[in-house]
Scaffold this motif. Structure first.
Motif, PDB file in Angstrom:
ATOM      1  N   LEU A   1      37.637  47.257  60.106  1.00 49.54           N
ATOM      2  CA  LEU A   1      36.519  46.891  60.978  1.00 49.54           C
ATOM      3  C   LEU A   1      36.840  45.654  61.807  1.00 49.54           C
ATOM      4  O   LEU A   1      36.432  45.552  62.962  1.00 49.54           O
ATOM      5  CB  LEU A   1      35.258  46.661  60.145  1.00 49.54           C
ATOM      6  CG  LEU A   1      34.618  47.960  59.651  1.00 49.54           C
ATOM      7  CD1 LEU A   1      33.648  47.670  58.515  1.00 49.54           C
ATOM      8  CD2 LEU A   1      33.903  48.676  60.795  1.00 49.54           C
TER       9      LEU A   1
ATOM     10  N   ALA B   1      39.761  44.881  62.910  1.00 50.51           N
ATOM     11  CA  ALA B   1      40.652  45.343  63.980  1.00 50.51           C
ATOM     12  C   ALA B   1      39.861  45.971  65.121  1.00 50.51           C
ATOM     13  O   ALA B   1      40.211  45.822  66.290  1.00 50.51           O
ATOM     14  CB  ALA B   1      41.657  46.339  63.423  1.00 50.51           C
ATOM     15  N   GLU B   2      38.788  46.660  64.763  1.00 50.39           N
ATOM     16  CA  GLU B   2      37.992  47.337  65.776  1.00 50.39           C
ATOM     17  C   GLU B   2      37.034  46.382  66.495  1.00 50.39           C
ATOM     18  O   GLU B   2      36.907  46.415  67.715  1.00 50.39           O
ATOM     19  CB  GLU B   2      37.186  48.468  65.112  1.00 50.39           C
ATOM     20  CG  GLU B   2      36.449  49.327  66.125  1.00 50.39           C
ATOM     21  CD  GLU B   2      35.340  50.156  65.497  1.00 50.39           C
ATOM     22  OE1 GLU B   2      35.382  50.373  64.274  1.00 50.39           O
ATOM     23  OE2 GLU B   2      34.440  50.553  66.251  1.00 50.39           O
TER      24      GLU B   2
ATOM     25  N   LEU C   1      36.772  42.773  66.345  1.00 50.67           N
ATOM     26  CA  LEU C   1      37.143  41.440  66.861  1.00 50.67           C
ATOM     27  C   LEU C   1      37.501  41.417  68.351  1.00 50.67           C
ATOM     28  O   LEU C   1      36.999  40.564  69.086  1.00 50.67           O
ATOM     29  CB  LEU C   1      38.271  40.830  66.024  1.00 50.67           C
ATOM     30  CG  LEU C   1      37.815  39.962  64.853  1.00 50.67           C
ATOM     31  CD1 LEU C   1      39.020  39.558  63.997  1.00 50.67           C
ATOM     32  CD2 LEU C   1      37.077  38.713  65.314  1.00 50.67           C
TER      33      LEU C   1
END
Lengths: 278, 378
Positions: B41, B43-44, B46
């Protein structure tokens, strides 16, 4: 401070932290000077440059340099540096590490920092020995050499760090010696200009633990040997492997710019904000 | 509640949402069950808010990168589980020693070693306190619901900045993977602590000089203060020292800045303690079953109280002592072999009977099991 006016690089050192702890004849001070001159050549902002080091004799350099400096844990300088660069890509990040720090305990971080081509200049001060702990062999100690943990001679083949880092993906790789300090300064200057992962192997001498144990003479003798065993890239190209035995190739070994990691992440940000991704 | 949106989310998801709400903008991670969703999450999400995510080459590197990111001035975090938590201990100690704020999520799984990677446990309670070498203080928080995981993650960042210390969110697989409704507040309603900046001029500021609470004010890298950070014991100027007096001050401060401010840091839920003969002391995912067991006992007419530490470290000796004083017994259900029971036993000091209820099967404790332990006390 009349001298300070004459030596422009003096301002980059914390005069109140000197003298340093390095032994007489140690090569680390020469490499640190070469770095400081290179920083001056490139004109890096003193306030926007971070010096990151690991653990060992060479890693004490960070404390003597007047920048934001961090003396991290053993082997992890590049991992700390990666966090600094990613969190604030505007900072110039320079890592100072030793042969044991970079290639034994920190070997994995070295490979991956190179693979990412993250904007860090890594200077490995290679004196072929663990000096801080008084003379154990490192991954770059030559085969057959003596060390306190190899009283019968080292049987581990030594690492060619430049080849390793080039293969892993660094965009700039060079090797120099403490003896040829002006050349070293030139390579570090070019490394700092490279936008990506730059690796400099700075071969220097540890007369106290490596030299004495292996009867290599004093610092002068060891430095003379650095020069005698150095072969330039162009000269080496015409030599056979047998002729290159016991020599080191010095010079710019690899210079192949490719996208820098933190900048590639800027594209990730752009893509995410445009509603891309999954 | 006009300014709240109610959403169904997983514990790990709530943690990441809480972190973003707290201003976390740098995440360095490494995949490990059962914490991986937090990294995914991060990675998605930020980059969407201008933050940065990096998947490092190992657990050690991810902890190092978090420390570096924080020194560069960005609120930073990582998440892991048992084996990864063990690997992070050296650099976690570095952050403690360097007064470097950061948040580490440990979604506990069954150990020791690789253990049962997908099974819940609470086996890292003592590691969270004493896992790194040397003496120091640390803060650890233990959520027992998805909603609480959200709010405690925000609190973890706030405490981390206020006291310049790593804060561990010590959760478990039960909370991490459970889905519950969470009322997300409007971000403007949240209290978010920002990092204090030095007020002394450059050249005069001592980065490790403590304030009245024992907390120093470090600049960020790039602020122009040109200071030094080292893992060596250092004086207030940041440089290494072996002066015995300064060493003693430096080491004691790391513990004292936590213990001296415990009332600001500590939170606990207490229910029906006053008239109780027996107190059930429970935390994290297990506290859910414990709370139910206490209710069942009350329905049977048994006088049972409930004490749930939300801040698990520092351990509040005085509050726990007051809660169990004069009671017939204190029952401590936990998914380990009595790690927090040790602390309660230390505080009880033989005055109250301490009954650990332990389970290391890779399964959760049930209300019935805890109720049975309550009923055995007669």
């Amino acid at each position: 401070m009349a001298i300070a006016g004459k030596i422009p690089t003096r301002k980059y050192l914390r005069q109140d932290r000197l003298p340093h702890i390095w032994c007489p004849g140690c090569g680390h001070g020469i490499v640190m000077q070469a770095l400081v001159r290179a920083i001056h050549n490139v004109g890096l902002s003193q306030d926007k440059t971070v010096i990151v080091s690991g653990i060992g004799c060479s890693s004490r350099a960070s404390g003597y340099m007047d920048f934001d400096t961090i003396h991290t844990t053993h082997g992890r300088a590049l991992a700390f540096a990666t966090g600094i660069k990613m969190a604030n890509p505007e900072l110039n990040v320079i890592v100072m590490t030793g042969d044991g720090d970079a290639s034994a305990i920190g070997g994995n971080h070295l490979i991956h920092a190179a693979r990412r081509n993250i904007g860090i200049t890594c200077i490995c001060l290679n004196n072929n020995i663990y000096g801080m702990t008084s003379g154990q062999f490192s991954p770059t100690t030559p085969e057959c050499a003596l060390a306190t943990t190899a009283p019968y001679g080292v049987i581990d083949p030594s690492f060619d760090l430049c080849k390793l880092v080039q293969a892993a993906g660094a965009s700039y790789v060079a090797r120099g010696t403490a003896m040829q300090a002006r050349m070293l300064e030139k390579y570090i200057t070019n490394a700092l200009k490279n936008d990506g992962f730059s690796f400099i192997e700075a071969i220097d001498q540890c007369p106290t633990y490596f030299g004495r144990k292996n009867k290599l003479g004093d610092a002068y003798a060891m430095m003379k040997r650095q020069q005698e065993t150095s072969v330039s890239v162009s000269k080496a190209a015409a030599m056979t492997p047998a002729e290159l035995e016991g020599k080191q190739v010095v010079g710019e070994l690899w210079n192949s710019p490719r996208p820098e990691y933190a900048k590639s992440y800027d594209q990730v940000i752009a893509k995410a904000q445009q509603g891309g991704g999954r | 509640m006009p300014n709240q949106s109610r959403v169904l989310m997983q514990g790990n998801e709530a943690i990441l949402e809480g972190a973003l709400a707290a201003g976390m903008r740098f995440y360095a991670g490494y995949p490990i069950t059962p914490s991986t969703e937090i990294a995914e999450l991060a990675a998605e999400r930020l980059p969407k808010v201008g933050g940065r995510f990096i998947q490092m080459e190992d657990e050690i590197a991810s902890m190092a990168a978090v420390v570096g990111g924080s020194l560069a001035g960005v609120k930073s975090m990582t998440a892991t589980s048992g084996p990864g938590f063990s690997l992070k201990q050296e650099n976690l100690g570095y952050a403690i020693h360097g007064d470097i704020p950061c948040v580490v999520i440990n979604v506990q799984r069954m150990g020791p070693s690789t253990g049962l990677p997908t099974s819940p446990a609470q086996g890292d309670m003592q590691q969270a306190r004493f896992g790194s070498h040397g003496d120091y203080g640390i803060i650890a928080l233990t959520p027992s619901s998805v909603s609480e995981a959200y709010y405690l993650t925000i609190r973890a960042f706030n405490l981390s900045e206020q006291f310049r210390v790593p804060v561990i969110l010590l959760t478990d697989e039960v909370i991490g993977h459970m889905r519950e409704a969470v009322s997300l507040p409007d971000p403007s309603e949240l209290t978010v602590a920002e990092r204090r900046k030095p007020t002394a001029p450059k050249g005069e500021h001592k980065p490790f000089a403590p304030d009245a609470k024992g907390v120093p004010t470090l600049p960020n890298f790039g602020d122009g203060y040109r200071f030094h950070v080292t893992g060596l014991i250092h004086a207030e100027d940041g440089f290494a020292t072996s002066n015995p007096k300064l060493v003693d001050q430096a080491v004691r401060r790391l513990t004292n800045k936590i213990t001296d401010n415990i009332d600001e840091i500590y939170e606990a839920e207490q229910r029906e303690i006053a008239d109780a003969d027996i107190v059930v002391f429970s935390y994290g995912g297990t506290a859910r079953a414990a709370r139910r067991a206490v209710r069942m006992a009350r329905e049977k007419g048994l006088k049972v109280g409930f004490y749930r530490p939300i801040t698990i470290w520092p351990f509040h000796d005085e509050m726990v002592r007051n809660a169990i004083a004069g009671k017939k017994a204190v029952i401590i259900p936990e998914l380990n072999l009595g790690q927090m029971a040790r602390e309660v036993e230390r505080v009880a000091h033989g005055t109250t009977t301490v009954i650990p209820v332990t389970k290391v099967t890779g399964e959760i404790l049930t209300p019935a099991e805890i109720l049975a332990a309550i009923e055995e006390v007669r």
